[in-house]
Scaffold this motif. Structure first.
Motif, PDB file in Angstrom:
ATOM      1  N   ASN A   1      13.173  64.893  24.151  1.00  0.00           N
ATOM      2  CA  ASN A   1      14.371  65.218  24.941  1.00  0.00           C
ATOM      3  C   ASN A   1      14.957  64.033  25.693  1.00  0.00           C
ATOM      4  N   SER A   2      14.266  62.907  25.675  1.00  0.00           N
ATOM      5  CA  SER A   2      14.763  61.797  26.494  1.00  0.00           C
ATOM      6  C   SER A   2      14.749  60.453  25.787  1.00  0.00           C
ATOM      7  N   LYS A   3      14.039  60.359  24.657  1.00  0.00           N
ATOM      8  CA  LYS A   3      13.811  59.044  24.038  1.00  0.00           C
ATOM      9  C   LYS A   3      15.114  58.289  23.745  1.00  0.00           C
ATOM     10  N   GLU A   4      16.030  58.953  23.048  1.00  0.00           N
ATOM     11  CA  GLU A   4      17.260  58.239  22.660  1.00  0.00           C
ATOM     12  C   GLU A   4      18.056  57.802  23.883  1.00  0.00           C
ATOM     13  N   ALA A   5      18.107  58.677  24.895  1.00  0.00           N
ATOM     14  CA  ALA A   5      18.874  58.341  26.106  1.00  0.00           C
ATOM     15  C   ALA A   5      18.180  57.228  26.892  1.00  0.00           C
ATOM     16  N   THR A   6      16.856  57.216  26.876  1.00  0.00           N
ATOM     17  CA  THR A   6      16.140  56.131  27.574  1.00  0.00           C
ATOM     18  C   THR A   6      16.441  54.795  26.899  1.00  0.00           C
ATOM     19  N   ILE A   7      16.380  54.792  25.577  1.00  0.00           N
ATOM     20  CA  ILE A   7      16.650  53.552  24.841  1.00  0.00           C
ATOM     21  C   ILE A   7      18.093  53.090  25.107  1.00  0.00           C
ATOM     22  N   ALA A   8      19.019  54.041  25.071  1.00  0.00           N
ATOM     23  CA  ALA A   8      20.430  53.691  25.323  1.00  0.00           C
ATOM     24  C   ALA A   8      20.609  53.163  26.742  1.00  0.00           C
ATOM     25  N   MET A   9      19.928  53.791  27.706  1.00  0.00           N
ATOM     26  CA  MET A   9      20.044  53.354  29.103  1.00  0.00           C
ATOM     27  C   MET A   9      19.525  51.914  29.262  1.00  0.00           C
ATOM     28  N   LEU A  10      18.386  51.623  28.622  1.00  0.00           N
ATOM     29  CA  LEU A  10      17.799  50.283  28.760  1.00  0.00           C
ATOM     30  C   LEU A  10      18.727  49.232  28.135  1.00  0.00           C
ATOM     31  N   ARG A  11      19.272  49.560  26.978  1.00  0.00           N
ATOM     32  CA  ARG A  11      20.190  48.607  26.323  1.00  0.00           C
ATOM     33  C   ARG A  11      21.439  48.430  27.171  1.00  0.00           C
ATOM     34  N   ALA A  12      21.948  49.531  27.747  1.00  0.00           N
ATOM     35  CA  ALA A  12      23.153  49.443  28.596  1.00  0.00           C
ATOM     36  C   ALA A  12      22.885  48.603  29.838  1.00  0.00           C
ATOM     37  N   GLN A  13      21.631  48.638  30.312  1.00  0.00           N
ATOM     38  CA  GLN A  13      21.280  47.822  31.485  1.00  0.00           C
ATOM     39  C   GLN A  13      21.122  46.346  31.123  1.00  0.00           C
ATOM     40  N   GLY A  14      21.129  46.036  29.827  1.00  0.00           N
ATOM     41  CA  GLY A  14      21.090  44.639  29.410  1.00  0.00           C
ATOM     42  C   GLY A  14      19.738  44.147  28.934  1.00  0.00           C
ATOM     43  N   TYR A  15      18.787  45.067  28.774  1.00  0.00           N
ATOM     44  CA  TYR A  15      17.468  44.635  28.294  1.00  0.00           C
ATOM     45  C   TYR A  15      17.458  44.470  26.782  1.00  0.00           C
ATOM     46  N   ALA A  16      16.716  43.452  26.321  1.00  0.00           N
ATOM     47  CA  ALA A  16      16.395  43.334  24.909  1.00  0.00           C
ATOM     48  C   ALA A  16      15.163  44.200  24.703  1.00  0.00           C
ATOM     49  N   LEU A  17      15.376  45.420  24.263  1.00  0.00           N
ATOM     50  CA  LEU A  17      14.258  46.346  24.100  1.00  0.00           C
ATOM     51  C   LEU A  17      13.597  46.105  22.750  1.00  0.00           C
ATOM     52  N   ALA A  18      12.332  45.674  22.780  1.00  0.00           N
ATOM     53  CA  ALA A  18      11.641  45.323  21.539  1.00  0.00           C
ATOM     54  C   ALA A  18      10.875  46.508  20.966  1.00  0.00           C
ATOM     55  N   SER A  19      10.394  47.395  21.818  1.00  0.00           N
ATOM     56  CA  SER A  19       9.678  48.559  21.284  1.00  0.00           C
ATOM     57  C   SER A  19       9.619  49.676  22.306  1.00  0.00           C
ATOM     58  N   TYR A  20       9.478  50.880  21.794  1.00  0.00           N
ATOM     59  CA  TYR A  20       9.353  52.098  22.611  1.00  0.00           C
ATOM     60  C   TYR A  20       8.245  52.907  21.960  1.00  0.00           C
ATOM     61  N   VAL A  21       7.188  53.138  22.697  1.00  0.00           N
ATOM     62  CA  VAL A  21       6.024  53.822  22.122  1.00  0.00           C
ATOM     63  C   VAL A  21       5.634  54.999  23.002  1.00  0.00           C
ATOM     64  N   ASP A  22       5.412  56.143  22.378  1.00  0.00           N
ATOM     65  CA  ASP A  22       4.857  57.303  23.077  1.00  0.00           C
ATOM     66  C   ASP A  22       3.359  57.352  22.802  1.00  0.00           C
ATOM     67  N   VAL A  23       2.567  57.525  23.838  1.00  0.00           N
ATOM     68  CA  VAL A  23       1.113  57.605  23.672  1.00  0.00           C
ATOM     69  C   VAL A  23       0.626  58.928  24.245  1.00  0.00           C
ATOM     70  N   ARG A  24      -0.233  59.576  23.507  1.00  0.00           N
ATOM     71  CA  ARG A  24      -0.807  60.824  24.015  1.00  0.00           C
ATOM     72  C   ARG A  24      -2.049  60.480  24.832  1.00  0.00           C
ATOM     73  N   THR A  25      -1.895  60.503  26.139  1.00  0.00           N
ATOM     74  CA  THR A  25      -3.038  60.209  27.008  1.00  0.00           C
ATOM     75  C   THR A  25      -3.648  61.493  27.558  1.00  0.00           C
ATOM     76  N   GLY A  26      -3.016  62.607  27.248  1.00  0.00           N
ATOM     77  CA  GLY A  26      -3.610  63.899  27.568  1.00  0.00           C
ATOM     78  C   GLY A  26      -3.424  64.324  29.011  1.00  0.00           C
ATOM     79  N   GLN A  27      -4.009  65.428  29.309  1.00  0.00           N
ATOM     80  CA  GLN A  27      -3.966  65.976  30.665  1.00  0.00           C
ATOM     81  C   GLN A  27      -5.282  65.606  31.345  1.00  0.00           C
ATOM     82  N   PRO A  28      -5.235  65.258  32.627  1.00  0.00           N
ATOM     83  CA  PRO A  28      -6.487  64.944  33.306  1.00  0.00           C
ATOM     84  C   PRO A  28      -7.384  66.166  33.408  1.00  0.00           C
ATOM     85  N   ALA A  29      -8.712  65.932  33.448  1.00  0.00           N
ATOM     86  CA  ALA A  29      -9.651  67.047  33.609  1.00  0.00           C
ATOM     87  C   ALA A  29      -9.411  67.692  34.953  1.00  0.00           C
ATOM     88  N   LYS A  30      -9.490  68.993  35.006  1.00  0.00           N
ATOM     89  CA  LYS A  30      -9.198  69.713  36.274  1.00  0.00           C
ATOM     90  C   LYS A  30     -10.293  69.443  37.308  1.00  0.00           C
TER      91      LYS A  30
END
Ligand code: FMN
Length: 142
Positions: free
Chosen positions: A113-142
């Protein structure tokens, strides 16, 4: 010149991932800390709306000699499907001439729901965005 990793972690998973990546790459690691200590209640009640609105939270000052680094990996957890507010705060201090990598850590391991807009926002801010990675780090143990 070296790589730098800047990370915000609310409950430790993003920090653990950042340190793992730093051990592999030799990057220097800097932790972004929110000025006001956050509890779980505030994370959901005010943090999620802030994340959805791409608002920056207040963070503690960081002393970084940016001239040492050519690339920066910015890492943060995903809240409400979007980068946590400290991610937006960190963007205010990362110089635009750095090669930027983004790593977002989440329970589900994706940000449809946010990836494309995040990438667009970073480029609009002037960053040379080299990579965008999602990592599954899970939910912390309760
Ligand atoms: C306030 C809050 C909102 C979250 N929202 C999402 C979400 O929308 N999608 C998701 O996959 N995980 C979500 N999570 C889970 C975190 O992204 C995941 O547990 C991440 O590994 C936490 O990193 P941390 O330990 O560095 O804070 C949320 C966690 C919190 C505390």
């Amino acid at each position: 010149m070296k790589p730098a990793i800047l990370f915000y972690s609310f409950r430790g998973a993003t920090g653990a991932e950042a340190n793992r990546r730093a051990a592999d790459s030799g990057a220097d690691v800097f932790e972004v800390i929110e000025a006001k200590k956050r509890g779980m209640f505030s994370a959901f009640l005010s943090g999620c709306p802030q994340a959805l609105g791409r608002k920056a939270s207040a963070i503690k000052p960081l002393s970084i000699d940016w001239s040492l680094y050519d690339s920066v990996t910015l890492m943060a957890p995903v809240w409400a499907g979007h980068p946590a507010p400290a991610f937006n705060a960190a963007l205010e201090i990362i110089p635009k001439d750095k090669i930027l990598h983004v790593v977002l850590c989440s329970g589900g391991g994706e940000t449809p729901n946010s990836k494309e807009a995040t990438i667009a926002m970073l480029r609009a801010q002037g960053y040379a965005l080299a990579s965008y990675v999602d990592v599954r780090t899970g939910q912390p143990a309760k």
